[in-house]
Write an enzyme that holds these catalytic residues in place. Structure first.
Site, PDB file in Angstrom:
ATOM      1  N   SER A  96      -5.898   5.848   4.288  1.00 51.11           N
ATOM      2  CA  SER A  96      -4.566   6.440   4.169  1.00 51.11           C
ATOM      3  C   SER A  96      -4.675   7.961   3.982  1.00 51.11           C
ATOM      4  O   SER A  96      -5.201   8.642   4.862  1.00 51.11           O
ATOM      5  CB  SER A  96      -3.784   5.759   3.037  1.00 51.11           C
ATOM      6  N   ASP A 220       1.729  -2.050   9.973  1.00 46.96           N
ATOM      7  CA  ASP A 220       1.749  -0.980   8.964  1.00 46.96           C
ATOM      8  C   ASP A 220       3.122  -0.308   8.936  1.00 46.96           C
ATOM      9  O   ASP A 220       3.569   0.255   9.933  1.00 46.96           O
ATOM     10  CB  ASP A 220       0.652   0.048   9.289  1.00 46.96           C
ATOM     11  N   HIS A 248      -0.244  -1.892   5.770  1.00 44.17           N
ATOM     12  CA  HIS A 248      -1.040  -0.719   5.394  1.00 44.17           C
ATOM     13  C   HIS A 248      -2.320  -1.134   4.672  1.00 44.17           C
ATOM     14  O   HIS A 248      -3.384  -0.566   4.906  1.00 44.17           O
ATOM     15  CB  HIS A 248      -0.178   0.181   4.504  1.00 44.17           C
TER      16      HIS A 248
END
Length: 268
Positions: A96, A220, A248
């Site tokens: 991320s 996601d 995610h």
């Protein structure tokens, strides 16, 4: 063992260091810590790899200064850990927000050191929408999240975790993940979101020469799969590894597949 590493700016960065063998350096996402990689911490040393998990500034066990939350500042923190541990050839993994920080680190400091780059659900090349980039959330949505953090950070993080996964997880697991975010500083959480909102790495992708593996969930909701297409379009030596059933948090949504693909990449 845990390392508390003093940086050029006088701050302390925490890094967990377990096992021996080829080092695999993990950079976590917003707003958690290296503890999100618990499963990898358990497994990699068994397979003959050295797990190194860095807590970025403002998060986990690292110092929480007032204003060190740009990608440059965090990439320098990664650099300080790499230098302190004397790493010359290693695999770099960014999840991320850790993805763009890993890209910035590689371009600025690590081109000769990073043998493989793994970008997991990466918030790259850009996290928010702008000209010629209609992907991700709007800047105004990031501003709204910042305002919510200033009003009620725990509630904001609880809402964020609901977007994080595509699969069902136990309530104790969800509580554990929620509390990782609460360990961060409020000001670091806000300023890191400002960096996510504002920074743009589109021009930096072409400079990545290390073999790059882009792990991304098809479901996601935080960093849409479009990001993976943008990254592989810019990084010459890159491969996308899609996770059909993941949001995610693909490390958790498809944990066994993630481990299998991670080992395939590491051993390849």
């Amino acid at each position: 063992m845990g390392h508390n590493i003093k940086t050029r700016t006088g701050h302390t960065i925490f890094a967990e260091d377990i096992g021996t063998g080829i080092p695999v350096v993990f950079v976590h996402g917003w707003p958690v810590s290296h503890k999100m990689f618990e499963y990898q911490m358990n497994e990699l040393p068994k397979q003959g790899y050295r797990f190194i998990g860095i807590d970025l500034l403002g998060f986990g066990k690292s110092d929480k200064p007032w204003n060190m939350y740009t990608y440059d500042a965090q990439a320098e923190a990664v650099h300080e850990v790499v230098e302190h541990l004397g790493l010359n050839h290693f695999v770099l993994v960014g999840f991320s927000m850790g993805g763009p920080i890993a890209i910035r680190y590689t371009n600025k400091y690590g081109a000769a050191k990073v043998d493989k780059l793994l970008l997991l659900s990466a918030a790259a090349p850009v996290f928010t929408q702008r000209d010629a980039y209609p992907f991700g959330m709007k800047k105004e949505e990031a501003d709204d999240m910042i305002a919510q953090i200033q009003t009620d950070r725990p509630n904001t993080l609880q809402n964020f975790r609901e977007m994080f996964f595509a699969q069902e997880h136990s309530e104790p697991f969800m509580e554990w993940f929620f509390h990782l975010g609460l360990e961060a500083s409020g000001h670091g959480t806000i300023q890191a979101m400002e960096a996510l909102r504002d920074e743009d790495l589109r021009d930096e992708l072409v400079h990545i020469s290390a073999p790059t593996y882009i792990f991304h969930g098809k479901k996601d909701e935080i960093c849409p799969f479009d990001f993976a297409n943008e990254m592989t379009g810019g990084i010459v030596n890159s491969t996308v590894i899609p996770f059909e059933h993941s949001g995610h948090g693909l490390l958790f949504d498809e944990k066994e597949k993630f481990h299998t693909e991670l080992m395939r990449v590491l051993q390849g």
